[in-house]
Design a protein around this motif. Structure first.
Motif, PDB file in Angstrom:
ATOM      1  N   ARG A   1     -52.678 -60.822 -13.326  1.00 49.79           N
ATOM      2  CA  ARG A   1     -53.733 -59.966 -12.767  1.00 49.79           C
ATOM      3  C   ARG A   1     -54.527 -60.702 -11.692  1.00 49.79           C
ATOM      4  NH1 ARG A   1     -54.607 -58.689 -18.303  1.00 49.79           N
ATOM      5  NH2 ARG A   1     -54.003 -56.543 -18.828  1.00 49.79           N
ATOM      6  N   SER A   2     -54.849 -61.978 -11.956  1.00 50.81           N
ATOM      7  CA  SER A   2     -55.638 -62.765 -11.002  1.00 50.81           C
ATOM      8  C   SER A   2     -54.913 -62.900  -9.666  1.00 50.81           C
ATOM      9  CB  SER A   2     -55.924 -64.153 -11.591  1.00 50.81           C
ATOM     10  OG  SER A   2     -56.574 -64.967 -10.647  1.00 50.81           O
ATOM     11  N   ILE A   3     -53.626 -63.209  -9.713  1.00 48.51           N
ATOM     12  CA  ILE A   3     -52.847 -63.372  -8.479  1.00 48.51           C
ATOM     13  C   ILE A   3     -52.738 -62.049  -7.733  1.00 48.51           C
ATOM     14  CG2 ILE A   3     -50.497 -63.773  -7.636  1.00 48.51           C
ATOM     15  CD1 ILE A   3     -50.343 -66.093  -9.653  1.00 48.51           C
ATOM     16  N   TRP A   4     -52.483 -60.965  -8.472  1.00 46.50           N
ATOM     17  CA  TRP A   4     -52.382 -59.658  -7.822  1.00 46.50           C
ATOM     18  C   TRP A   4     -53.719 -59.248  -7.206  1.00 46.50           C
ATOM     19  CZ3 TRP A   4     -49.463 -57.270 -12.570  1.00 46.50           C
ATOM     20  CH2 TRP A   4     -48.087 -57.541 -12.443  1.00 46.50           C
ATOM     21  N   ARG A   5     -54.820 -59.517  -7.932  1.00 49.08           N
ATOM     22  CA  ARG A   5     -56.135 -59.116  -7.431  1.00 49.08           C
ATOM     23  C   ARG A   5     -56.460 -59.826  -6.115  1.00 49.08           C
ATOM     24  NH1 ARG A   5     -58.696 -60.459 -11.569  1.00 49.08           N
ATOM     25  NH2 ARG A   5     -58.723 -58.436 -12.616  1.00 49.08           N
ATOM     26  N   LYS A   6     -56.219 -61.139  -6.078  1.00 51.19           N
ATOM     27  CA  LYS A   6     -56.505 -61.899  -4.860  1.00 51.19           C
ATOM     28  C   LYS A   6     -55.604 -61.451  -3.703  1.00 51.19           C
ATOM     29  CE  LYS A   6     -58.131 -66.001  -7.318  1.00 51.19           C
ATOM     30  NZ  LYS A   6     -57.815 -67.415  -7.697  1.00 51.19           N
ATOM     31  N   ALA A   7     -54.336 -61.191  -3.998  1.00 46.15           N
ATOM     32  CA  ALA A   7     -53.414 -60.732  -2.950  1.00 46.15           C
ATOM     33  C   ALA A   7     -53.828 -59.359  -2.439  1.00 46.15           C
ATOM     34  CB  ALA A   7     -51.990 -60.694  -3.490  1.00 46.15           C
TER      35      ALA A   7
ATOM     36  N   GLU B   1     -43.388 -70.269  -8.228  1.00 42.73           N
ATOM     37  CA  GLU B   1     -44.605 -71.074  -8.093  1.00 42.73           C
ATOM     38  C   GLU B   1     -44.530 -71.930  -6.835  1.00 42.73           C
ATOM     39  OE1 GLU B   1     -47.290 -70.932  -9.835  1.00 42.73           O
ATOM     40  OE2 GLU B   1     -46.912 -70.632 -11.976  1.00 42.73           O
ATOM     41  N   ARG B   2     -43.382 -72.553  -6.587  1.00 43.54           N
ATOM     42  CA  ARG B   2     -43.218 -73.390  -5.396  1.00 43.54           C
ATOM     43  C   ARG B   2     -43.301 -72.553  -4.128  1.00 43.54           C
ATOM     44  NH1 ARG B   2     -37.658 -76.091  -6.437  1.00 43.54           N
ATOM     45  NH2 ARG B   2     -37.938 -76.816  -4.284  1.00 43.54           N
ATOM     46  N   ALA B   3     -42.685 -71.381  -4.165  1.00 40.49           N
ATOM     47  CA  ALA B   3     -42.726 -70.501  -2.986  1.00 40.49           C
ATOM     48  C   ALA B   3     -44.159 -70.071  -2.686  1.00 40.49           C
ATOM     49  CB  ALA B   3     -41.844 -69.282  -3.217  1.00 40.49           C
ATOM     50  N   PHE B   4     -44.898 -69.708  -3.727  1.00 38.61           N
ATOM     51  CA  PHE B   4     -46.268 -69.219  -3.545  1.00 38.61           C
ATOM     52  C   PHE B   4     -47.193 -70.330  -3.075  1.00 38.61           C
ATOM     53  CE2 PHE B   4     -50.468 -67.753  -5.126  1.00 38.61           C
ATOM     54  CZ  PHE B   4     -50.531 -66.560  -4.431  1.00 38.61           C
ATOM     55  N   ALA B   5     -46.993 -71.548  -3.568  1.00 36.54           N
ATOM     56  CA  ALA B   5     -47.817 -72.679  -3.151  1.00 36.54           C
ATOM     57  C   ALA B   5     -47.624 -72.969  -1.661  1.00 36.54           C
ATOM     58  CB  ALA B   5     -47.473 -73.917  -3.981  1.00 36.54           C
ATOM     59  N   ALA B   6     -46.387 -72.826  -1.188  1.00 33.33           N
ATOM     60  CA  ALA B   6     -46.090 -73.111   0.224  1.00 33.33           C
ATOM     61  C   ALA B   6     -46.427 -71.936   1.131  1.00 33.33           C
ATOM     62  CB  ALA B   6     -44.615 -73.479   0.379  1.00 33.33           C
ATOM     63  N   PHE B   7     -46.331 -70.701   0.577  1.00 29.32           N
ATOM     64  CA  PHE B   7     -46.498 -69.517   1.420  1.00 29.32           C
ATOM     65  C   PHE B   7     -47.048 -68.369   0.560  1.00 29.32           C
ATOM     66  CE2 PHE B   7     -44.464 -65.804   3.733  1.00 29.32           C
ATOM     67  CZ  PHE B   7     -45.304 -65.867   4.833  1.00 29.32           C
ATOM     68  N   PRO B   8     -48.393 -68.288   0.423  1.00 26.94           N
ATOM     69  CA  PRO B   8     -48.988 -67.269  -0.457  1.00 26.94           C
ATOM     70  C   PRO B   8     -48.970 -65.875   0.157  1.00 26.94           C
ATOM     71  CG  PRO B   8     -50.702 -68.598   0.564  1.00 26.94           C
ATOM     72  CD  PRO B   8     -49.393 -69.205   0.979  1.00 26.94           C
ATOM     73  N   ASP B   9     -47.770 -65.399   0.428  1.00 26.10           N
ATOM     74  CA  ASP B   9     -47.551 -64.078   1.018  1.00 26.10           C
ATOM     75  C   ASP B   9     -47.720 -63.000  -0.060  1.00 26.10           C
ATOM     76  OD1 ASP B   9     -45.020 -61.984   1.424  1.00 26.10           O
ATOM     77  OD2 ASP B   9     -46.136 -62.406   3.252  1.00 26.10           O
ATOM     78  N   PRO B  10     -48.174 -61.782   0.321  1.00 25.23           N
ATOM     79  CA  PRO B  10     -48.351 -60.714  -0.682  1.00 25.23           C
ATOM     80  C   PRO B  10     -47.080 -60.395  -1.456  1.00 25.23           C
ATOM     81  CG  PRO B  10     -49.395 -60.112   1.382  1.00 25.23           C
ATOM     82  CD  PRO B  10     -48.640 -61.365   1.652  1.00 25.23           C
ATOM     83  N   GLU B  11     -45.914 -60.413  -0.789  1.00 24.00           N
ATOM     84  CA  GLU B  11     -44.670 -60.108  -1.498  1.00 24.00           C
ATOM     85  C   GLU B  11     -44.332 -61.202  -2.505  1.00 24.00           C
ATOM     86  OE1 GLU B  11     -40.076 -58.687  -0.562  1.00 24.00           O
ATOM     87  OE2 GLU B  11     -41.583 -58.728   1.011  1.00 24.00           O
ATOM     88  N   VAL B  12     -44.565 -62.461  -2.134  1.00 21.71           N
ATOM     89  CA  VAL B  12     -44.337 -63.560  -3.079  1.00 21.71           C
ATOM     90  C   VAL B  12     -45.319 -63.446  -4.236  1.00 21.71           C
ATOM     91  CG1 VAL B  12     -44.203 -66.064  -3.361  1.00 21.71           C
ATOM     92  CG2 VAL B  12     -43.538 -65.028  -1.182  1.00 21.71           C
ATOM     93  N   ALA B  13     -46.562 -63.058  -3.929  1.00 22.38           N
ATOM     94  CA  ALA B  13     -47.562 -62.859  -4.981  1.00 22.38           C
ATOM     95  C   ALA B  13     -47.126 -61.761  -5.943  1.00 22.38           C
ATOM     96  CB  ALA B  13     -48.909 -62.515  -4.356  1.00 22.38           C
ATOM     97  N   ALA B  14     -46.542 -60.686  -5.386  1.00 22.71           N
ATOM     98  CA  ALA B  14     -46.051 -59.596  -6.240  1.00 22.71           C
ATOM     99  C   ALA B  14     -44.970 -60.095  -7.183  1.00 22.71           C
ATOM    100  CB  ALA B  14     -45.514 -58.466  -5.367  1.00 22.71           C
ATOM    101  N   HIS B  15     -44.025 -60.879  -6.652  1.00 21.13           N
ATOM    102  CA  HIS B  15     -42.937 -61.413  -7.478  1.00 21.13           C
ATOM    103  C   HIS B  15     -43.451 -62.387  -8.539  1.00 21.13           C
ATOM    104  CE1 HIS B  15     -39.945 -60.595  -3.939  1.00 21.13           C
ATOM    105  NE2 HIS B  15     -40.266 -59.507  -4.590  1.00 21.13           N
ATOM    106  N   LEU B  16     -44.321 -63.295  -8.127  1.00 24.58           N
ATOM    107  CA  LEU B  16     -44.845 -64.283  -9.072  1.00 24.58           C
ATOM    108  C   LEU B  16     -45.638 -63.597 -10.173  1.00 24.58           C
ATOM    109  CD1 LEU B  16     -45.434 -67.142 -10.023  1.00 24.58           C
ATOM    110  CD2 LEU B  16     -47.287 -67.267  -8.326  1.00 24.58           C
ATOM    111  N   GLY B  17     -46.480 -62.634  -9.788  1.00 25.00           N
ATOM    112  CA  GLY B  17     -47.255 -61.912 -10.796  1.00 25.00           C
ATOM    113  C   GLY B  17     -46.362 -61.187 -11.792  1.00 25.00           C
ATOM    114  N   GLU B  18     -45.281 -60.581 -11.298  1.00 21.75           N
ATOM    115  CA  GLU B  18     -44.365 -59.851 -12.184  1.00 21.75           C
ATOM    116  C   GLU B  18     -43.685 -60.800 -13.165  1.00 21.75           C
ATOM    117  OE1 GLU B  18     -40.743 -56.557 -11.823  1.00 21.75           O
ATOM    118  OE2 GLU B  18     -42.131 -56.904 -10.153  1.00 21.75           O
ATOM    119  N   ALA B  19     -43.269 -61.971 -12.678  1.00 24.17           N
ATOM    120  CA  ALA B  19     -42.627 -62.952 -13.560  1.00 24.17           C
ATOM    121  C   ALA B  19     -43.619 -63.491 -14.588  1.00 24.17           C
ATOM    122  CB  ALA B  19     -42.045 -64.097 -12.726  1.00 24.17           C
ATOM    123  N   LEU B  20     -44.866 -63.712 -14.162  1.00 24.16           N
ATOM    124  CA  LEU B  20     -45.896 -64.179 -15.100  1.00 24.16           C
ATOM    125  C   LEU B  20     -46.176 -63.121 -16.167  1.00 24.16           C
ATOM    126  CD1 LEU B  20     -48.366 -65.806 -12.544  1.00 24.16           C
ATOM    127  CD2 LEU B  20     -47.215 -67.011 -14.420  1.00 24.16           C
TER     128      LEU B  20
END
Length: 580
Positions: free
Chosen positions: A548-554, A519-538
């Motif tokens: 789904r929402s994070i993946w869709r926006k990314a 969450e902290r990484a994505f807030a500072a740097f909403p990169d597609p790879e970070v989005a992929a990781h965050l979405g998978e953990a969620l």
């Protein structure tokens, strides 16, 4: 028997011996009192210096003459406490400031302010040092002393670390500033600081009310006008810039305000920004910074004819020449004029220019995309001969160009050759490690990264790269976590390392811990790879809707990102059937 001097007399006497009429900037602070436009305080009643203090003061002053500043400061710190004299405390403060020893300066100036509570310099210095140390609330009373005397107090310094304060500390500081403003309502610096603080706390109405008080005192206050415009924009007001435009109508020659207004407009209305920059440029036709801004704005709104005209004006004036050549090359490249682009990129000849490497990178890209590999190699060989001090960086750039163009074998051969020449180069070895990882040669990757770490055990980039590579392959996760933890200790807020830590924790099924880092990484740097990781953990934590929402926006921002696409495909969530 020693003659008993007063502290003020001794310091003045020694200052007369040691200070020069016009000391250089690098000289130590003079013992004589600094010149000030403010009235001098009444002289302190003279008193005899204790005999045991005379020698330490003499020692300190002669240490200053020998530039033994550590000894001088040590002696003066001790004697300022022993003598409790404002002159000695002030002198100690000046020495500590000259030496950039802020802890000692703070200690000395606190005593000075106690002994001379109405001193403008003591209170200003103390407030500044307290604010720098993060002790913001303690700084306010000292700024108040200055403001009550009708002098200019730097209240905005209180906001330097405002966001780092706890919510309770923020509320308390704002309440104290509000109370002080009621006491001195005409202080515009305090009004602006209050407005900025309330804005930081997301209180738009209170902020606008304070700005009204500010404008009643100073109708064209620049920072106030810009803050008001920002708030009105956020509220979707019909005419958010009406106040600024009114101020410019009443003061059309206020180029400072117009420049700030023009920069504000670049965030959302490039055409309006161009109009303001054109007015500014008409007033200062030889100002290269304004011409360069106009070139970039026109390029942004696809008026390349105007952009090129402004860039050529820069070349004619001999201002921002390298940037002008670079952007002329970019425009020519976009318009398909390859020869013009090459000529512009070749015109950058100084390796210390910020645009030199960007230009040579574009030049190499053109040659490789045109299947002119031999020319690209020859180009970089010549550049290394012309700029031997930049050879390492040029090798890295050339290898990256080969890699992006799909010539991995040539990239590896180049890096092998470069490392034969410069075996101790960490950037070259790191570049080869990244290439090896992409080619699946994990042994070479790990060998290169560990070679770097043997020489540079605190290289956070190498620590993170090795740890992430292990985690990404689900191998030696305990070791991977340890490596990433070391990197994170060295660079606590780096988003890439936060992402790595979240990912290695996720690999160990420690989902709640992983989410806090991701969450902290994505807030500072909403990169597609970070989005992929965050979405998978969620997803694995049960929050599938947010995943789904994070993946869709990314996916909308980066529809071809490999890691993002492979993650979505693995979970088969149906997003890839929806058009971005």
């Amino acid at each position: 028997m020693f003659r008993l001097f007063t502290a003020a007399t001794l310091v003045a006497l020694l200052g007369a011996c040691t200070s020069a009429p016009s000391p250089a900037v690098s000289d130590p602070p003079s013992s004589a009192a600094p010149q000030s436009a403010t009235p001098k305080p009444a002289a302190a009643p003279e008193r005899a210096i204790p005999g045991e203090s005379v020698y330490p003061l003499l020692l300190a002053e002669f240490a200053l003459r020998r530039k033994a500043y550590d000894i001088a400061l040590e002696q003066y710190l001790e004697q300022s406490q022993a003598l409790q004299d404002r002159g000695v405390s002030a002198h100690t403060t000046h020495i500590a400031q000259f030496m950039q020893r802020e802890a000692e300066a703070l200690q000395a100036v606190q005593l000075w302010a106690e002994l001379e509570p109405d001193s403008l310099e003591a209170n200003d210095t103390l407030a500044t040092l307290l604010a720098r140390a993060g002790r913001t609330a303690e700084a306010l009373p000292h700024l108040a002393v200055i403001a009550r005397q009708g002098e200019q107090a730097n209240f905005p310094m209180l906001l330097n670390r405002f966001r780092a304060l706890s919510a309770a500390e923020q509320q308390s500081l704002v309440a104290e500033m509000d109370a002080l403003s009621a006491e001195i309502p005409s202080n515009t610096s305090l009004l602006l600081t209050r407005a900025l603080a309330h804005d930081s706390l997301e209180r738009p109405q209170q902020t606008l009310q304070i700005l009204e008080q500010l404008f009643a005192l100073e109708p064209n206050h620049h920072q106030g006008l810009l803050l008001e415009a920002k708030l009105l924009l956020e509220q979707n007001a019909k005419e958010p810039f009406a106040h600024i435009e009114s101020a410019l109508n009443s003061a059309p020659d206020d180029d400072n305000l117009r420049l700030k207004y023009a920069r504000l407009l670049t965030r959302g209305d490039m055409s309006a920004a161009r109009k303001q920059f054109e007015i500014l440029s008409a007033n200062s036709p030889r100002d290269g910074n304004l011409l360069f801004s106009l070139a970039l704005i026109n390029h942004e709104i696809d008026d390349n004819l105007a952009a090129k005209a402004y860039l050529r004006q820069l070349l004619a004036l001999g201002q921002r020449v390298d940037e002008a050549h670079y952007y002329l090359g970019r425009i020519a490249e976009q318009e398909g004029h390859t020869k013009e682009a090459i000529a512009s990129y070749m015109a950058l000849e100084e390796a210390d220019s910020p645009d030199f490497f960007r230009a040579k990178g574009r030049l190499g890209h053109i040659l490789l995309n045109s299947q002119r590999m031999a020319e690209a190699k020859s180009l970089f060989d010549e550049l290394r001969q012309q700029h031997p001090n930049s050879a390492e960086r040029l090798y890295v750039l050339e290898s990256e160009l080969f890699m992006r163009a799909g010539h991995s074998r040539e990239s590896l051969q180049l890096l092998n050759r470069a490392l034969d020449e410069q075996p101790n180069s960490s950037p070259l070895r790191y570049s080869r490690a990244i290439l090896a990882e992409r080619q699946g040669d994990l042994a070479l990757m790990e060998s290169d990264l560990r070679t770097i770490l043997e020489r540079e055990p605190d290289n956070a980039t190498a620590l993170n790269a090795l740890g992430y590579s292990l985690a990404n392959r689900n191998k030696r996760l305990g070791e991977a976590e340890q490596l990433i933890a070391q990197a994170l200790a060295l660079q606590p807020g780096e988003p890439a390392i936060l992402d790595s830590m979240g990912w290695v924790l996720y690999r160990q099924a420690r989902y709640s811990e992983a989410l806090s880092f991701l969450e902290r990484a994505f807030a500072a740097f909403p990169d597609p790879e970070v989005a992929a990781h965050l979405g998978e953990a969620l997803w694995m934590s049960g929050d599938k809707d947010r995943a789904r929402s994070i993946w869709r926006k990314a996916l909308q921002k980066a529809p071809q990102h490999e890691v993002l696409l492979s993650t979505i495909q693995r979970f088969d969530v149906g997003l890839l059937q929806v058009s971005p």
